[in-house]
Design an enzyme around this catalytic site. Structure first.
Site, PDB file in Angstrom:
ATOM      1  N   LYS A 273       0.846  -1.180   0.008  1.00 16.22           N
ATOM      2  CA  LYS A 273      -0.038  -0.111  -0.049  1.00 16.22           C
ATOM      3  C   LYS A 273       0.882   1.201   0.016  1.00 16.22           C
ATOM      4  CE  LYS A 273      -3.343   2.597   2.993  1.00 16.22           C
ATOM      5  NZ  LYS A 273      -4.212   2.509   4.132  1.00 16.22           N
ATOM      6  N   ASP A 278      -2.678  10.302   4.172  1.00 19.05           N
ATOM      7  CA  ASP A 278      -3.987   9.554   4.146  1.00 19.05           C
ATOM      8  C   ASP A 278      -4.767  10.407   4.956  1.00 19.05           C
ATOM      9  OD1 ASP A 278      -6.316   8.447   4.362  1.00 19.05           O
ATOM     10  OD2 ASP A 278      -5.732   6.562   5.289  1.00 19.05           O
ATOM     11  N   LYS A 285     -10.261  12.577   8.424  1.00 22.27           N
ATOM     12  CA  LYS A 285      -9.912  12.004   9.864  1.00 22.27           C
ATOM     13  C   LYS A 285      -9.735  12.939  10.786  1.00 22.27           C
ATOM     14  CE  LYS A 285      -6.871   8.156   8.287  1.00 22.27           C
ATOM     15  NZ  LYS A 285      -7.500   6.976   8.854  1.00 22.27           N
ATOM     16  N   ASP A 296       1.565   5.840   5.656  1.00 24.13           N
ATOM     17  CA  ASP A 296       0.491   5.167   5.087  1.00 24.13           C
ATOM     18  C   ASP A 296       1.058   4.497   3.856  1.00 24.13           C
ATOM     19  OD1 ASP A 296      -1.877   3.965   5.669  1.00 24.13           O
ATOM     20  OD2 ASP A 296      -3.033   5.232   4.557  1.00 24.13           O
ATOM     21  N   GLU A 357      -9.485   3.827   1.713  1.00 23.46           N
ATOM     22  CA  GLU A 357      -8.873   3.975   0.437  1.00 23.46           C
ATOM     23  C   GLU A 357      -7.890   2.903   0.145  1.00 23.46           C
ATOM     24  OE1 GLU A 357      -7.754   5.166   3.093  1.00 23.46           O
ATOM     25  OE2 GLU A 357      -5.368   5.097   2.857  1.00 23.46           O
ATOM     26  N   ARG A 359      -7.772  -0.497   0.451  1.00 23.81           N
ATOM     27  CA  ARG A 359      -8.256  -1.467  -0.201  1.00 23.81           C
ATOM     28  C   ARG A 359      -8.609  -1.136  -1.376  1.00 23.81           C
ATOM     29  NH1 ARG A 359     -12.874  -2.223   4.240  1.00 23.81           N
ATOM     30  NH2 ARG A 359     -11.244  -0.913   5.374  1.00 23.81           N
TER      31      ARG A 359
HETATM   32  N1  BES Z   1      -4.512   4.153   6.644  1.00 32.49           N
HETATM   33  C1  BES Z   1      -5.609   3.910   7.577  1.00 32.49           C
HETATM   34  C2  BES Z   1      -5.470   2.829   8.631  1.00 32.49           C
HETATM   35  C3  BES Z   1      -4.409   3.102   9.952  1.00 32.49           C
HETATM   36  C4  BES Z   1      -5.073   3.638  10.907  1.00 32.49           C
HETATM   37  C5  BES Z   1      -3.205   2.852   9.584  1.00 32.49           C
HETATM   38  C6  BES Z   1      -4.245   3.971  12.042  1.00 32.49           C
HETATM   39  C7  BES Z   1      -2.265   3.292  10.585  1.00 32.49           C
HETATM   40  C8  BES Z   1      -2.959   3.825  11.910  1.00 32.49           C
HETATM   41  C9  BES Z   1      -6.887   3.398   6.616  1.00 32.49           C
HETATM   42  O1  BES Z   1      -6.601   3.949   5.333  1.00 32.49           O
HETATM   43  C10 BES Z   1      -7.855   3.624   7.165  1.00 32.49           C
HETATM   44  O2  BES Z   1      -8.332   5.046   7.377  1.00 32.49           O
HETATM   45  N2  BES Z   1      -8.823   2.743   7.650  1.00 32.49           N
HETATM   46  C11 BES Z   1     -10.219   3.087   8.197  1.00 32.49           C
HETATM   47  C12 BES Z   1     -11.109   2.175   7.539  1.00 32.49           C
HETATM   48  C13 BES Z   1     -12.435   2.329   7.962  1.00 32.49           C
HETATM   49  C14 BES Z   1     -13.015   3.689   7.213  1.00 32.49           C
HETATM   50  C15 BES Z   1     -13.229   1.321   7.416  1.00 32.49           C
HETATM   51  C16 BES Z   1      -9.878   2.890   9.703  1.00 32.49           C
HETATM   52  O3  BES Z   1      -9.226   1.745  10.113  1.00 32.49           O
HETATM   53  O4  BES Z   1     -10.499   3.480  10.531  1.00 32.49           O
HETATM   54 ZN    ZN Z   2      -4.826   4.660   4.621  1.00 35.90          ZN
HETATM   55 MN    MN Z   3      -7.694   5.750   5.203  1.00 39.42          MN
END
Ligand code: BES
Ligand code: ZN
Ligand code: MN
Length: 505
Positions: A273, A278, A285, A296, A357, A359
């Site tokens: 990835k 992000d 966020k 990320d 994003e 996935r």
């Molecule tokens: N990059 C994040 C996941 C992440 C979170 C990495 C904390 C490192 C530390 C990913 O893109 C994301 O935002 N995932 C969301 C998914 C949700 C919206 C279904 C998440 O984990 O909250």
């Molecule tokens: Zn992410």
């Molecule tokens: Mn994300």
């Protein structure tokens, strides 16, 4: 840090500090510590009987051995490193201890040190893997990201000379092999750390592509970088959708190592990835901690970095590295929740949350790998915050559709000390990804967040053997833990290198 292997009696070694070790519960040291003990007139035994040295794990005792007092003993100091219990002692323990040792040496301002390999005596490790672990502990444990620190001039400098000393000439060549491997593995993991630690304003998708090109040029690899027009033409609507909210152009990176050219099907595809920042996109966020999202692209960093070591170690296997690099930003042309995009394989995806994003980009990276006849796919991604909820920040969740490949990944992760644990892809969580309007939606609602993300990717992997490693919690740490220093850990770079080596056999 310059690392060399020297055959010598420990009492004769040319270094400011000699590092020896001691298992817990030993009252009269044997091996190198025993030789030192005798040369120092039983000083170490005395410190043990006085209760000052116990040999417990990560205990470090510095003893001054000036030449005036000990004319037959060259090193002017000895550092006794506690190894803990000899039962179950493994390379991971050796790596951890070596990391503590190297930081201790730095803290006391040592420039040159010699060490014996930990655990090769009573610990029963083979000399080569023990040497590899010691080198990895030193190079990874000493790691700091100091590039943007310009004012604190008081900082202690790193140990410049690190010598592995061994008296038995029969062990020298296997120790040298372990040292060389340790350097290759660690330099790769350090590259991954540097990329993850780099702030997003200094590391765009183009900068990540430039790094891949540099790794390729230095190691005789092929590197293809596709632009937005190219991936649009290939039908990568999921990847392009993520990218459209920000101004920095996406880059689709493909590195190729041909270790078995006549057998193109003997291949492994490592997909990382590569979100260079992000923000969450329109599903923005919260502000607190958002800065960590510079990391990320940790999956992408680790696959590119692993390729550096793979191309040096030359396994008989074709390895492909893919990273769909882009920012995820909330600009005026950003994709919206509710949008529907079409991935390269023709599947349609309802965007439920623009922050899911990773996935989306992986879906198209996998579509690309499959279009190029990938036989095995391993993807690495900082994919879900739920990974931390499930397993904490010491273990990365692993998912997969092929027991053999999953087990190969788990075994290699165990061998290099980067913990992983398999979670199931059960049919109940799978249903959480269904959409009313498209083939799939990109979130799976409450519960099993890492699993629903993995299910999403599984649908794109199809029947190609595939493993997904979620490193969201393990790619960066708040504080130092053994060989993992605060900030980027570089995990799971060494597992990927080891996997390529293992699959080649
Ligand atoms: N990059 C994040 C996941 C992440 C979170 C990495 C904390 C490192 C530390 C990913 O893109 C994301 O935002 N995932 C969301 C998914 C949700 C919206 C279904 C998440 O984990 O909250
Ligand atoms: Zn992410
Ligand atoms: Mn994300």
């Amino acid at each position: 840090m310059e690392i060399t292997v020297v055959q010598s009696d420990v009492t004769e070694i040319e270094a400011d500090v000699l590092v020896v070790n001691l298992f817990e519960g030993i009252t009269s040291p044997s091996g190198a510590a025993g030789v030192v003990d005798s040369a120092l007139g039983g000083l170490i035994s005395e410190l043990i009987s006085d209760g000052e040295i116990s040999g417990s794990a990560s205990e470090l005792t510095l003893i001054h051995t000036p030449n005036s007092a000990y004319p037959n003993f060259k090193p002017s100091r000895v550092l006794v490193a506690g190894l803990g219990s000899s039962k179950g002692f493994n390379t991971d323990n050796a790596r951890k201890i070596s990391a503590g040792v190297i930081r201790k040496l730095r803290a006391v301002g040592v420039q040159s040190a010699a060490t014996i390999v930990h655990g090769a005596g009573i610990g029963d490790l083979d000399a080569s893997s023990s040497a590899q672990a010691v080198v990895e502990g030193a190079l990874l444990g000493a790691y700091r990201f100091l590039k943007y620190r310009t004012t604190d001039k008081q900082r202690k400098s790193d140990v410049a000379q690190f010598t592995i000393v061994e008296s038995d000439s029969a062990k020298i060549s296997s120790i040298q092999t372990g040292v060389d491997r340790g350097i290759a593995y660690s330099e790769a993991e350090v590259l991954a750390r540097d990329l993850v630690n780099e702030p997003a304003n200094k590391l765009s998708p183009a900068d990540l592509a430039d790094t891949a090109i540099r790794v390729a040029t230095e190691n005789g690899l092929d590197c293809t970088v596709l632009e937005e027009a190219d991936v649009t033409a290939l039908g990568m609507g999921a990847f392009v959708g993520v990218s459209q909210g920000g101004p920095r152009p996406l880059k689709f990176i493909h590195l190729t190592y041909e270790g078995d050219k006549p057998n193109a099907e003997n291949n492994l595809w490592l997909i990382g990835k590569g979100i260079t920042f992000d923000s969450g996109g329109i599903s923005l966020k919260p502000g607190a901690g958002m800065g960590k999202m510079k990391g990320d692209m940790g999956g992408g960093a680790s696959v590119i970095a692993a390729m550096q070591a793979i191309s040096r170690l030359k396994p008989q296997l074709n390895v492909h590295v893919v990273c769909a690099a882009t920012d995820n930003m909330p600009g005026g042309s950003a994709q919206r929740p509710g949008d529907v995009v079409t991935a390269m394989n023709g599947m349609t995806i309802e965007i439920d949350n623009t922050d899911a994003e990773g996935r989306l980009t992986l879906a198209d990276a996998i579509g690309y790998a499959k279009s190029k006849d990938a036989v095995r796919i391993v993807d690495v991604a900082t994919l879900t915050g739920a990974a931390r909820v499930a397993l904490g920040d010491g273990v990365s969740p692993v998912f997969g559709n092929d027991d053999e490949l999953v087990n190969a990944v788990l075994e290699t992760s165990e061998a290099v000390g980067e913990s992983m644990w398999r979670l199931p892809l059960d049919s109940v969580t799978k249903r959480q990804n269904s959409s009313k309007i498209a083939d799939l939606k990109n979130t799976g609602g409450r519960g099993g967040g890492s699993t629903t993300a993995a299910h999403f990717i599984a649908d794109f992997a199809g029947d190609t053997p595939w493993v997904h490693i979620d490193v969201a919690a393990t790619s960066m740490l708040d504080s130092t833990r053994g060989w993992m220093t605060a900030g980027a850990t570089g995990v799971p770079t060494r597992s990927l290198i080891e996997l390529a080596m293992k699959l080649a056999k």
